[in-house]
Design a protein around this motif. Structure first.
Motif, mmCIF file in Angstrom:
data_model
loop_
_atom_site.group_PDB
_atom_site.id
_atom_site.type_symbol
_atom_site.label_atom_id
_atom_site.label_comp_id
_atom_site.label_asym_id
_atom_site.label_seq_id
_atom_site.Cartn_x
_atom_site.Cartn_y
_atom_site.Cartn_z
ATOM 1 N N UNK A 34 1.964 32.527 68.274
ATOM 2 C CA UNK A 34 1.850 33.342 67.065
ATOM 3 C C UNK A 34 2.582 34.671 67.237
ATOM 4 N N UNK A 35 2.422 35.294 68.416
ATOM 5 C CA UNK A 35 3.080 36.574 68.660
ATOM 6 C C UNK A 35 4.598 36.433 68.582
ATOM 7 N N UNK A 36 5.123 35.359 69.149
ATOM 8 C CA UNK A 36 6.573 35.142 69.104
ATOM 9 C C UNK A 36 7.025 34.918 67.662
ATOM 10 N N UNK A 37 6.280 34.080 66.924
ATOM 11 C CA UNK A 37 6.651 33.813 65.531
ATOM 12 C C UNK A 37 6.549 35.063 64.671
ATOM 13 N N UNK A 38 5.626 35.926 64.995
ATOM 14 C CA UNK A 38 5.492 37.172 64.233
ATOM 15 C C UNK A 38 6.614 38.151 64.564
ATOM 16 N N UNK A 39 7.028 38.183 65.837
ATOM 17 C CA UNK A 39 7.988 39.190 66.278
ATOM 18 C C UNK A 39 9.428 38.838 65.926
ATOM 19 N N UNK A 40 9.767 37.551 65.936
ATOM 20 C CA UNK A 40 11.174 37.164 65.758
ATOM 21 C C UNK A 40 11.769 37.692 64.452
ATOM 22 N N UNK A 41 11.148 37.470 63.276
ATOM 23 C CA UNK A 41 11.775 37.973 62.039
ATOM 24 C C UNK A 41 11.842 39.492 61.964
ATOM 25 N N UNK A 42 10.959 40.188 62.680
ATOM 26 C CA UNK A 42 10.957 41.654 62.627
ATOM 27 C C UNK A 42 12.019 42.227 63.551
ATOM 28 N N UNK A 43 12.108 41.701 64.760
ATOM 29 C CA UNK A 43 13.092 42.204 65.711
ATOM 30 C C UNK A 43 14.508 41.925 65.223
ATOM 31 N N UNK A 44 14.725 40.723 64.706
ATOM 32 C CA UNK A 44 16.045 40.340 64.198
ATOM 33 C C UNK A 44 15.913 40.085 62.700
ATOM 34 N N UNK A 45 16.198 41.108 61.916
ATOM 35 C CA UNK A 45 16.054 40.961 60.465
ATOM 36 C C UNK A 45 17.168 40.163 59.828
ATOM 37 N N UNK A 60 0.796 30.126 60.308
ATOM 38 C CA UNK A 60 -0.324 29.510 59.587
ATOM 39 C C UNK A 60 -0.938 28.359 60.381
ATOM 40 N N UNK A 61 -0.125 27.620 61.137
ATOM 41 C CA UNK A 61 -0.683 26.545 61.970
ATOM 42 C C UNK A 61 -1.582 27.127 63.062
ATOM 43 N N UNK A 62 -1.124 28.197 63.686
ATOM 44 C CA UNK A 62 -1.949 28.833 64.709
ATOM 45 C C UNK A 62 -3.232 29.360 64.086
ATOM 46 N N UNK A 63 -3.094 29.954 62.914
ATOM 47 C CA UNK A 63 -4.287 30.465 62.263
ATOM 48 C C UNK A 63 -5.247 29.333 61.881
ATOM 49 N N UNK A 64 -4.700 28.204 61.465
ATOM 50 C CA UNK A 64 -5.550 27.048 61.194
ATOM 51 C C UNK A 64 -6.287 26.576 62.426
ATOM 52 N N UNK A 65 -5.625 26.652 63.597
ATOM 53 C CA UNK A 65 -6.292 26.269 64.842
ATOM 54 C C UNK A 65 -7.448 27.200 65.145
ATOM 55 N N UNK A 66 -7.262 28.501 64.940
ATOM 56 C CA UNK A 66 -8.356 29.449 65.167
ATOM 57 C C UNK A 66 -9.499 29.214 64.182
ATOM 58 N N UNK A 67 -9.152 28.903 62.949
ATOM 59 C CA UNK A 67 -10.199 28.622 61.964
ATOM 60 C C UNK A 67 -10.972 27.371 62.331
ATOM 61 N N UNK A 68 -10.259 26.327 62.753
ATOM 62 C CA UNK A 68 -10.934 25.103 63.181
ATOM 63 C C UNK A 68 -11.819 25.360 64.396
ATOM 64 N N UNK A 105 -2.126 41.100 57.829
ATOM 65 C CA UNK A 105 -3.532 40.707 57.916
ATOM 66 C C UNK A 105 -3.708 39.550 58.889
ATOM 67 N N UNK A 106 -2.775 38.620 58.879
ATOM 68 C CA UNK A 106 -2.879 37.513 59.833
ATOM 69 C C UNK A 106 -2.738 38.026 61.266
ATOM 70 N N UNK A 107 -1.878 39.029 61.471
ATOM 71 C CA UNK A 107 -1.733 39.607 62.803
ATOM 72 C C UNK A 107 -3.035 40.255 63.256
ATOM 73 N N UNK A 108 -3.620 41.089 62.401
ATOM 74 C CA UNK A 108 -4.870 41.760 62.755
ATOM 75 C C UNK A 108 -5.961 40.741 63.047
ATOM 76 N N UNK A 109 -6.052 39.711 62.220
ATOM 77 C CA UNK A 109 -7.090 38.703 62.402
ATOM 78 C C UNK A 109 -6.896 37.930 63.694
ATOM 79 N N UNK A 110 -5.650 37.595 64.011
ATOM 80 C CA UNK A 110 -5.395 36.873 65.259
ATOM 81 C C UNK A 110 -5.750 37.729 66.468
ATOM 82 N N UNK A 111 -5.412 39.001 66.419
ATOM 83 C CA UNK A 111 -5.778 39.897 67.525
ATOM 84 C C UNK A 111 -7.291 39.986 67.670
ATOM 85 N N UNK A 112 -8.004 40.003 66.538
ATOM 86 C CA UNK A 112 -9.460 40.044 66.602
ATOM 87 C C UNK A 112 -10.015 38.813 67.302
ATOM 88 N N UNK A 113 -9.532 37.650 66.916
ATOM 89 C CA UNK A 113 -10.073 36.421 67.496
ATOM 90 C C UNK A 113 -9.668 36.259 68.955
#
Length: 275
Positions: A34-45, A60-68, A105-113
């Motif tokens: 998730x961290x890599x997927x979040x960082x790639x579009x920001x680092x290289x716009x 979203x797949x990673x987030x679905x795994x955390x939800x499951x 929000x997905x970033x904050x939530x993933x860090x929380x979990x």
């Protein structure tokens, strides 16, 4: 946001505990993805839209795994209502991205979990936890503020280096003022980094103070043990001296008796004959 548990007591061997132990490492791997997927579009716009969509799918797949994972833990919990009450932060983190589909929000939530699940690992120590929290806040705070400030009309945080510098000065509460967010979301991020930096500084200070106090207490206990040992040795020496004195007196008495008998001669015990 995160918490740590340094208790070394063994966990109860329930279905929920077994699931949490088995899913710990896979979820951490997913968090890295998730961290890599979040960082790639920001680092290289300049990434292509296909790469951006792929990163969103990974998120979203990673987030679905955390939800499951949360739902499975809820089903395996012996008392579900008690689980919800004691894991309310997990529930908020699960529901947070559903309120508004923002990547932040997905970033904050993933860090929380991730923080909640890392809390369950008994091998986590406070120093490692603080260092990891600082690194996570620095990196993801920089990425988050860069994503919202890069295209702001009056923004001055345009590169990843600027964002890292701003995050570092903000977390350490230095605040040079050369770089500052101009958007509402960026300022909210600044508030979060400030509070997190103050909290981590307090944790580090408390940890150092506790280390010194524990060391002084160990030294005091060691001094008390040495004093008790010295007192015990002193009492033993006094007792030995008393025994030695008694033995010397007994030996002197026996020598005097022997000397008196020897001085009386061989006829000391006979009666003189009558005249």
């Amino acid at each position: 946001m995160l918490s740590v548990n340094t208790d070394e007591c063994p966990q109860e061997d329930t279905a929920q505990a077994r699931w949490e132990r088995r899913s710990q490492r896979p979820l951490l791997v997913l968090a890295v993805a998730f961290a890599v997927a979040y960082a790639v579009p920001i680092v290289d716009d300049s990434t292509s839209p296909a790469v951006g969509r792929a990163c969103q799918v990974v998120e979203w797949c990673v987030w679905g795994a955390f939800t499951a994972d949360y739902l499975i833990r809820l089903r395996l919990a012996p008392e579900r209502m008690a689980f919800v009450r004691t894991h309310w932060l997990d529930l908020c983190a699960v529901a947070l991205p559903l309120l508004q589909p923002l990547r932040l929000l997905r970033l904050v939530s993933t860090l929380l979990l991730v923080g909640r699940r890392a809390r369950m690992a008994s091998q986590v120590r406070l120093t490692t936890y603080v260092a990891g929290a600082v690194l996570v806040l620095l990196v993801f705070g920089s990425l988050a503020v860069l994503s919202v400030e890069r295209n702001a009309p009056e923004g001055n945080i345009r590169t990843l280096g600027d964002a890292m510098w701003w995050s570092f000065t903000t977390m350490t509460t230095v605040g040079y003022g050369d770089l500052a967010p101009t958007t509402g979301v960026g300022r909210l991020l600044a508030v979060g980094l400030m509070l997190s930096g103050i909290a981590l500084l307090g944790v580090v200070t408390a940890n150092i103070a506790a280390w010194f106090i524990a060391r002084f207490e160990r030294e005091d206990l060691e001094g008390q043990r040495q004093s008790q040992a010295i007192r015990a040795l002193t009492q033993e020496v006094r007792a030995l001296r008393a025994e030695v004195a008694e033995l010397r007196q007994a030996d002197a008495g026996s020598k005097e008796l022997t000397t008196g008998l020897q001085g009386a001669g061989p006829h000391a015990g006979r009666l003189s004959p009558p005249r």
